[in-house]
Design a protein around this motif. Structure first.
Motif, PDB file in Angstrom:
ATOM      1  N   GLY A   1      25.993  30.400  42.063  1.00 26.43           N
ATOM      2  CA  GLY A   1      27.243  31.149  42.060  1.00 26.43           C
ATOM      3  C   GLY A   1      27.177  32.378  41.171  1.00 26.43           C
ATOM      4  O   GLY A   1      26.390  32.434  40.212  1.00 26.43           O
ATOM      5  N   TYR A   2      28.007  33.351  41.500  1.00 32.02           N
ATOM      6  CA  TYR A   2      28.125  34.573  40.694  1.00 32.02           C
ATOM      7  C   TYR A   2      29.604  34.787  40.380  1.00 32.02           C
ATOM      8  O   TYR A   2      30.468  34.636  41.244  1.00 32.02           O
ATOM      9  CB  TYR A   2      27.583  35.782  41.452  1.00 32.02           C
ATOM     10  N   TYR A   3      29.901  35.175  39.121  1.00 34.37           N
ATOM     11  CA  TYR A   3      31.274  35.333  38.662  1.00 34.37           C
ATOM     12  C   TYR A   3      31.427  36.661  37.938  1.00 34.37           C
ATOM     13  O   TYR A   3      30.542  37.077  37.188  1.00 34.37           O
ATOM     14  CB  TYR A   3      31.662  34.196  37.704  1.00 34.37           C
ATOM     15  N   GLN A   4      32.590  37.284  38.113  1.00 33.52           N
ATOM     16  CA  GLN A   4      32.887  38.557  37.473  1.00 33.52           C
ATOM     17  C   GLN A   4      34.182  38.431  36.684  1.00 33.52           C
ATOM     18  O   GLN A   4      35.166  37.865  37.175  1.00 33.52           O
ATOM     19  CB  GLN A   4      33.035  39.665  38.519  1.00 33.52           C
ATOM     20  N   ASN A   5      34.176  38.946  35.452  1.00 39.31           N
ATOM     21  CA  ASN A   5      35.382  38.943  34.626  1.00 39.31           C
ATOM     22  C   ASN A   5      36.147  40.236  34.868  1.00 39.31           C
ATOM     23  O   ASN A   5      35.624  41.327  34.634  1.00 39.31           O
ATOM     24  CB  ASN A   5      34.993  38.816  33.149  1.00 39.31           C
TER      25      ASN A   5
ATOM     26  N   SER B   1      31.039  39.833  30.647  1.00 33.46           N
ATOM     27  CA  SER B   1      31.169  40.744  31.776  1.00 33.46           C
ATOM     28  C   SER B   1      30.973  40.013  33.104  1.00 33.46           C
ATOM     29  O   SER B   1      31.826  40.085  33.989  1.00 33.46           O
ATOM     30  CB  SER B   1      30.157  41.883  31.652  1.00 33.46           C
ATOM     31  N   TRP B   2      29.845  39.302  33.250  1.00 33.53           N
ATOM     32  CA  TRP B   2      29.580  38.543  34.469  1.00 33.53           C
ATOM     33  C   TRP B   2      28.732  37.328  34.141  1.00 33.53           C
ATOM     34  O   TRP B   2      28.113  37.246  33.073  1.00 33.53           O
ATOM     35  CB  TRP B   2      28.918  39.400  35.548  1.00 33.53           C
ATOM     36  N   ILE B   3      28.715  36.377  35.079  1.00 32.95           N
ATOM     37  CA  ILE B   3      27.989  35.115  34.892  1.00 32.95           C
ATOM     38  C   ILE B   3      27.229  34.804  36.176  1.00 32.95           C
ATOM     39  O   ILE B   3      27.788  34.871  37.270  1.00 32.95           O
ATOM     40  CB  ILE B   3      28.952  33.950  34.591  1.00 32.95           C
ATOM     41  N   LEU B   4      25.973  34.473  36.031  1.00 32.48           N
ATOM     42  CA  LEU B   4      25.167  33.974  37.142  1.00 32.48           C
ATOM     43  C   LEU B   4      24.830  32.520  36.837  1.00 32.48           C
ATOM     44  O   LEU B   4      24.297  32.209  35.762  1.00 32.48           O
ATOM     45  CB  LEU B   4      23.885  34.793  37.310  1.00 32.48           C
TER      46      LEU B   4
END
Length: 290
Positions: free
Chosen positions: A263-267, A279-282
């Motif tokens: 999954g990829y996540y963006q703040n 900032s973001w999470i992989l």
């Protein structure tokens, strides 16, 4: 403060409706949940890797790698118990890494109903209880030199005991699942224990989940998921002050035993406190169900 909260309600409701999380491998930072209990009398062991991209004071970025060993056990169809042992490493720092806050979590099914409306649906409600132990490095000890600047592990590691109490609702159909989650995190510090009457360090969490079942057979299951979670601070002293995170990814189960997800996540929150902003999470994990 209350006026700001009321202005945020329409934004939060829209976010919950338009994008929502997966039903396995809950990221320890995101802590979103659902009301599904995994297979009874089964234990799932997994390794999860997460990369957190964060900002230095000059707005350049650095990365924290988090490696977690997790276990989840369901003694029956109504209870789920789990643990997580994390290790953190700032990749740009000359540092051997630190042990994070060990986490214990549980889920208790309180309502289970199957009904038909155009399609056949399963509706479940579950109470959740999570405990982060004081095993990690404290904020004041978590700063590391990155060139002439400093990065830090907080709030991924806090070194104090936190208690999270929540409730999850999940609706499962033949081709999709939708979950809503609400919880309260009682955050302790060096001046107060968990569940103290002073709540200025605490947070509310509002989260949601949407999954689409792309393929299902005896040998393989494939799902796409999207996730939104918002850490609502009680005050500017709250542990999480700027986290409105949306992401998505892929979940795969093979032969009822191997489980993968990515999954990829963006703040999307503005950097109110730059040193605590992700900032973001992989995120990715591989698990074995026994």
């Amino acid at each position: 403060m209350l006026n700001k909260l009321f202005r945020l309600i329409p934004v939060i409701v829209c976010a919950l409706i338009l994008s929502t999380i997966r039903t396995y491998g809950v990221p320890p930072f995101l802590k979103n949940e659902n009301a599904i209990i995994s297979s009874k009398e089964k234990i799932t062991l997994s390794i999860e890797l997460q990369n957190f991209s964060r900002w230095l004071p000059d707005l350049s970025d650095y990365n924290i790698l988090k490696i977690s060993f997790k276990g989840v056990y369901s003694p029956n169809n109504y209870v789920e118990l789990g643990f997580e042992f994390p290790y953190l490493k700032i990749l740009e720092a000359n540092d051997n890494g630190v042990i994070g806050d060990v986490r214990l979590f549980s889920k208790f099914l309180t309502f289970n109903e199957t009904f038909s409306f155009i399609d056949t649906f399963l509706f479940q409600n579950a109470l959740t209880l999570q405990l982060s132990l004081a095993t990690g490095v404290k904020k004041e000890d978590s700063y590391r030199n990155i060139g002439l600047q400093k990065g830090l592990y907080f709030p991924l590691s806090s070194g104090y005991t936190d208690i999270e109490i929540g409730n999850a609702l999940t609706l499962v159909g033949n081709i999709f699942a939708l979950s809503l989650y609400l919880s309260f995190i009682s955050i302790s510090s060096k001046i107060e224990p968990p569940l103290a009457f002073n709540i200025e360090n605490d947070n509310l969490i509002i989260g949601s989940t949407f999954e689409v079942f792309c393929y299902y057979s005896k040998h393989i299951t494939i799902k796409l998921f999207s996730e939104t979670i918002y850490y609502l601070p009680i005050s500017d002293k709250s542990k999480y002050v700027n986290a409105l995170i949306t992401g998505g990814g892929l979940w795969v189960k093979v032969l009822e035993a191997l489980i993968f997800n990515l999954g990829y996540y963006q703040n999307f929150s503005p950097p109110i406190d730059i040193e605590r902003t992700t900032s973001w999470i992989l995120s990715g994990s591989i698990g074995l169900r026994l």
